[in-house]
Scaffold this motif. Sequence first.
Motif, PDB file in Angstrom:
ATOM      1  N   VAL A  55     102.104 -20.092 -54.198  1.00  0.00           N
ATOM      2  CA  VAL A  55     102.028 -21.471 -53.730  1.00  0.00           C
ATOM      3  C   VAL A  55     100.650 -22.038 -54.043  1.00  0.00           C
ATOM      4  O   VAL A  55      99.722 -21.306 -54.400  1.00  0.00           O
ATOM      5  CB  VAL A  55     102.307 -21.579 -52.208  1.00  0.00           C
ATOM      6  CG1 VAL A  55     103.723 -21.182 -51.876  1.00  0.00           C
ATOM      7  CG2 VAL A  55     101.307 -20.738 -51.420  1.00  0.00           C
ATOM      8  N   GLU A  56     100.539 -23.346 -53.896  1.00  0.00           N
ATOM      9  CA  GLU A  56      99.270 -24.039 -54.071  1.00  0.00           C
ATOM     10  C   GLU A  56      99.081 -25.001 -52.915  1.00  0.00           C
ATOM     11  O   GLU A  56      99.998 -25.744 -52.567  1.00  0.00           O
ATOM     12  CB  GLU A  56      99.237 -24.827 -55.390  1.00  0.00           C
ATOM     13  CG  GLU A  56      99.317 -23.955 -56.629  1.00  0.00           C
ATOM     14  CD  GLU A  56      99.395 -24.805 -57.892  1.00  0.00           C
ATOM     15  OE1 GLU A  56      99.499 -26.052 -57.765  1.00  0.00           O
ATOM     16  OE2 GLU A  56      99.357 -24.234 -58.992  1.00  0.00           O
ATOM     17  N   PRO A 114     102.789 -34.350 -56.267  1.00  0.00           N
ATOM     18  CA  PRO A 114     103.049 -33.055 -55.626  1.00  0.00           C
ATOM     19  C   PRO A 114     103.207 -31.941 -56.659  1.00  0.00           C
ATOM     20  O   PRO A 114     103.802 -32.135 -57.718  1.00  0.00           O
ATOM     21  CB  PRO A 114     104.359 -33.295 -54.862  1.00  0.00           C
ATOM     22  CG  PRO A 114     105.022 -34.418 -55.589  1.00  0.00           C
ATOM     23  CD  PRO A 114     103.918 -35.285 -56.123  1.00  0.00           C
ATOM     24  N   SER A 115     102.667 -30.795 -56.326  1.00  0.00           N
ATOM     25  CA  SER A 115     102.821 -29.624 -57.183  1.00  0.00           C
ATOM     26  C   SER A 115     104.187 -28.988 -56.915  1.00  0.00           C
ATOM     27  O   SER A 115     104.658 -28.966 -55.770  1.00  0.00           O
ATOM     28  CB  SER A 115     101.712 -28.612 -56.897  1.00  0.00           C
ATOM     29  OG  SER A 115     101.994 -27.362 -57.485  1.00  0.00           O
ATOM     30  N   PRO A 116     104.851 -28.468 -57.957  1.00  0.00           N
ATOM     31  CA  PRO A 116     106.134 -27.785 -57.723  1.00  0.00           C
ATOM     32  C   PRO A 116     105.983 -26.548 -56.848  1.00  0.00           C
ATOM     33  O   PRO A 116     106.968 -26.041 -56.308  1.00  0.00           O
ATOM     34  CB  PRO A 116     106.609 -27.428 -59.137  1.00  0.00           C
ATOM     35  CG  PRO A 116     105.382 -27.471 -59.980  1.00  0.00           C
ATOM     36  CD  PRO A 116     104.495 -28.513 -59.384  1.00  0.00           C
ATOM     37  N   ARG A 117     104.756 -26.068 -56.716  1.00  0.00           N
ATOM     38  CA  ARG A 117     104.502 -24.895 -55.867  1.00  0.00           C
ATOM     39  C   ARG A 117     103.706 -25.270 -54.618  1.00  0.00           C
ATOM     40  O   ARG A 117     102.962 -24.465 -54.082  1.00  0.00           O
ATOM     41  CB  ARG A 117     103.754 -23.832 -56.672  1.00  0.00           C
ATOM     42  CG  ARG A 117     104.541 -23.307 -57.862  1.00  0.00           C
ATOM     43  CD  ARG A 117     103.812 -22.199 -58.592  1.00  0.00           C
ATOM     44  NE  ARG A 117     102.576 -22.654 -59.217  1.00  0.00           N
ATOM     45  CZ  ARG A 117     101.807 -21.917 -60.021  1.00  0.00           C
ATOM     46  NH1 ARG A 117     102.174 -20.676 -60.295  1.00  0.00           N
ATOM     47  NH2 ARG A 117     100.709 -22.396 -60.544  1.00  0.00           N
ATOM     48  N   SER A 118     103.897 -26.499 -54.159  1.00  0.00           N
ATOM     49  CA  SER A 118     103.118 -27.001 -53.028  1.00  0.00           C
ATOM     50  C   SER A 118     103.387 -26.201 -51.753  1.00  0.00           C
ATOM     51  O   SER A 118     104.517 -25.760 -51.494  1.00  0.00           O
ATOM     52  CB  SER A 118     103.447 -28.475 -52.785  1.00  0.00           C
ATOM     53  OG  SER A 118     102.810 -28.937 -51.614  1.00  0.00           O
TER      54      SER A 118
END
Length: 823
Positions: free
Chosen positions: A142-143, A91-95
Motif C-alpha cells: 500500500v501507499e 488517488p493511488s491504486p494502492r492507496s
Amino acid sequence: MRPGSSVQWTAYPALIVAGAFALGIVGASVLGSDSLVLWLGGAGGGLVGFAAAEWWDRSRLVTLAPVARVVAVVLVAGCAGGARMIVYQAPSPRSLAPAAEASDEEITVRGRVADAPERTDEATRFVLTVDSILGADDAIVVEGQARVTLTPSPWSEQAETFPEVYQGDVLRLRGFLQSAPGLRNPGGFDYGAYLSRRGICCTLYVGDPDHATVLGNGRGTVQSALVSIRSHIRHQIRRYVPSDGGQAVLRALLLGDRSRITDAQRARFEKTGLMHLLAVSGLHVFLVGMVLYALLRPLLMRFRLRWRTVEVVRAVLTVVVLGFYMLLTGSRPSVVRAVIMAALFIGGVFFQRSAHSLNTLGVAALILLALRPPMLFDVGFQLSMAAVAGIVTLNPRFLDAIPDDYQTSQATDWLVSTTTVSAAAILGTAPILLYHFGWVSIAGLLLNMVGIPCTGLGLSSAIVAVMAGGMSAMVAAPFGSAADLFMQGLLATSRYGASWFSWAGVRMPVPDLWGLGALAAGLVALTQWPRPRIRWRWVIAALLLATVSAWAPAVRSGASPTLDVIFFDVGQGDAVLLKTPLDRHVLVDTGPRSPSSAAVEFTVLPFLERWGIQKLDLVAITHSDEDHLGGLPTLLSEVSVGRVVHNGRPADTELYEETLRQLRRESVTWKAVHRRDTIRVGSSLHLDVLGPPTEKEFDSENNMSLVLKARYGRVDMLLPGDVEAPAERRLVRTYGQQLESLLVKIPHHGSQTSSTPQFIDAVSSPERTHAVVSVGEGDQYNMPSETVLRRWQRSGASVHSTARRGAVWMRTNGRDVWQVRWK
C-alpha cells in the motif's frame, strides 16, 4: 519589444504569478478531479497566446502585446496550479485510505517513521509512511501516511511502556486504522481536513505495547544527524533549564515540538495574540541564520580571504544551517517560507541584485504551493503569508505617519518599530483569524513589546547553552538559567495578558464575507495611502461592502429575534444548548466522558469560546448517567454557571461525588426540580418541568429523567432525556396533546425501549415536527433503532441525526422552526 511599447507590466511579477497559481488550486478544488484536461488545455492556450503576443509585438509599432503577455502568463500560472492540484490529489491504486474506511478490527501494518515523534506523558505521536498491510500469510503493498498514536488503553492494567521510536525507524504496528474525523460541531476542529492537507489519509491507534515493534531503521546520513542533534538538544534543555514550563517553550522554539505546551498555555497565547512566538517563523530564522550571516563576515575576513570568497562561504554556510534548522523543526510552512525568503535575500546580496520583499514572498509561496498544493488551505500557511505581507505593505505607512520627534534614540526607535510591526502583522492577519477562529486579539500591540524581547533573548541564551552544554557546564548552566528566566517572562506575559486583556479584541463568531471584504478593502486602501486616486477607490469599496454587511442580517431574517437550539455531537450522549436573542444560555446535559477526557472539551467548550459565551445561566442534568452528567465537572471548571437543576435522584458513583465537590468549590446552586415546576430564563424562554414526578414512581434511572418543555413564542420544544415506554405512557396520560411540539429530542438516543406509537402521536404536530436523535457514529448499542426512526418518519416528522453529519443546529423565530446549515 520596440521603443515606445516598453511597459513594465507589474512591479510584483512573482507575487502575481503566485496569486494566479493559488487561484488555479482553488478552481481545481471546486471543479474536482475530472477537469485535468481543461487545465492542461488552458495552460496550452496561454502558451500559444504568449507566443502570439510576441509575434504581434515584433510586427507592430504600437500594440497591446504587453497586456496580452500578462494575461497569458496569468492564464498559464493559474492552469498550472489547477493541474498540479489534480495530479497531487490523484488517488493511488494502492492507496491506504480504502483500508481505513473498510477496517473495523485491528490490523497490522509496516512502515517508516516520517517525522520527529512528539512525546508526552500520555502518548507518543508521529506520522508513519505505510508500505504494507500484513496478513496471517501474506502482505498487501500500500501507499499512504497515517498519524499514529501510541498510548496505553485507559482500561489496561499493564505497566509496560512502548518502545522508543525515532524518525526513520521501521516499525510493525497493530491497531485500529480509521479515517480521521471531520468537522462534527460548530466551532470545532476539522481534524480530517487538517491531516489531508498534510498528505495524511488516516489515523492509527495502538493501545498495547506488545503491538509495537521496531524492526530496524532506514535513516540516511541527514536523518541520523537530525535524530542525534534533536536528542542532544532535548538532553541539554532538560539538564540546564530548571523549570518544566521553560523546557516546554524552548522545545517548541528550537525543535518545533509543542507537545509539552499545555492546553491552558496554548489558549492564553491564542487569546493574547502571542501565538506567533511559539511558532517557528521569521523571528527565529533571523536569530538562527541571519545573525550567523552577519557574524561570519568579520570572522572570515580574519583569514585574509578575498571578498568574493568570503561572500560565497558565508552565504553557503548560512543557507546550509538554515536548511538544517528547517528540517530540525519539522519543515512547517512558516519556517519554510522564512528560510526561502532568507535564502533569496542572501542570494540577492551575493549577486548584488535587489528584489522587493513582496516578490520574495511570492517566490516562497509559489515553491511551497508547487510542492504541496493543499497547503493553500492550511491556516498556518495563510497566517504566515498574510503576516509578512502586512508587515511589508502596512508598516511603512505607519512609520510615515509617526513624527520624527518620537524617533530620537535607539530605544524609542525600537519601541516605535515593535509597535508598528505588531500592528501591521495583526491587521494583515485579521481577516484570516476572523474567518477561521472568529477572534482577533489586539492585546498583542502591548504584549509583544515584552514577549518579543523575552523570546529573542531566551532563544539566544538557549542556543548558547545547547552549544556549550557538551563542552563546559560552567558556561552552559548560567545561559540555561537565563533562558529559563526569559521563558518564564514570556509565560507570565501570556498569563497576565489573558487575565487583564482577554476583552481586547474583535469577535466574529460566524464568518461575514461582506464584513471581511470590507476589512480587506480597507487594508488595501491603507497600503495605497500615498496614491490618492487608488486609495479613494478602495475606501469607497470598503464603505460599500461595510454597508452591505450591516444591512444583510436585517434583510435575511427580518425584525424577528430568534432562538438557537444546538444538539451537539458528543458521541453516545446528550448535550443541547439553547441560546436566546438576549444572550441567555441553557445547556441540557453535558455529554459523556472517558478515562482520558470529557466530550465537552471538544464540542461544547469550543463553541462557547468562539461565540464569546462566558456564562451559562442554567445547566439542566436530566439524570446522573455518565453520558449525561459526564462533562459537568469539566464545564464547571472552565465557564461560569449560574445554577444547575437535576431530577433529584443521587447516584452512588465517583462521577456524582466529583460533581458535588466541584459544585461546592465553585459555589454553584444545585437544585432538584419536579413535575409542574417552571424555570424562567430571561423574559422570552420558559421551561416547564413535565417529569419526573415528585414521588419515586419508577425504579429505572432512565424513566426518572428530567423532562423539559421549552416555550419560545408559539413554538414548543420537548427535551425528554432518556425516558422509556413506562414514563412515556405516564406523560401521555398526564398531558395528552399538550406534549405536541415542533421540535423534539428523540428519547433515549432512539432506543427500541422508547418512542412508543402513542408518545409519538401525542408529540407530533400537524405543522411537521423536527425530531433529533443524539447518538454516536457506528450504530453503538444498536442505537438508533431503524424501526424507531421509521416510526417517527411515518408520523410526518423530519428526522435529524447527529451521527450523520455531526451537530444539528435548529432555529426558531417563535412561529416556525428550521435547520441551520453551519458547515
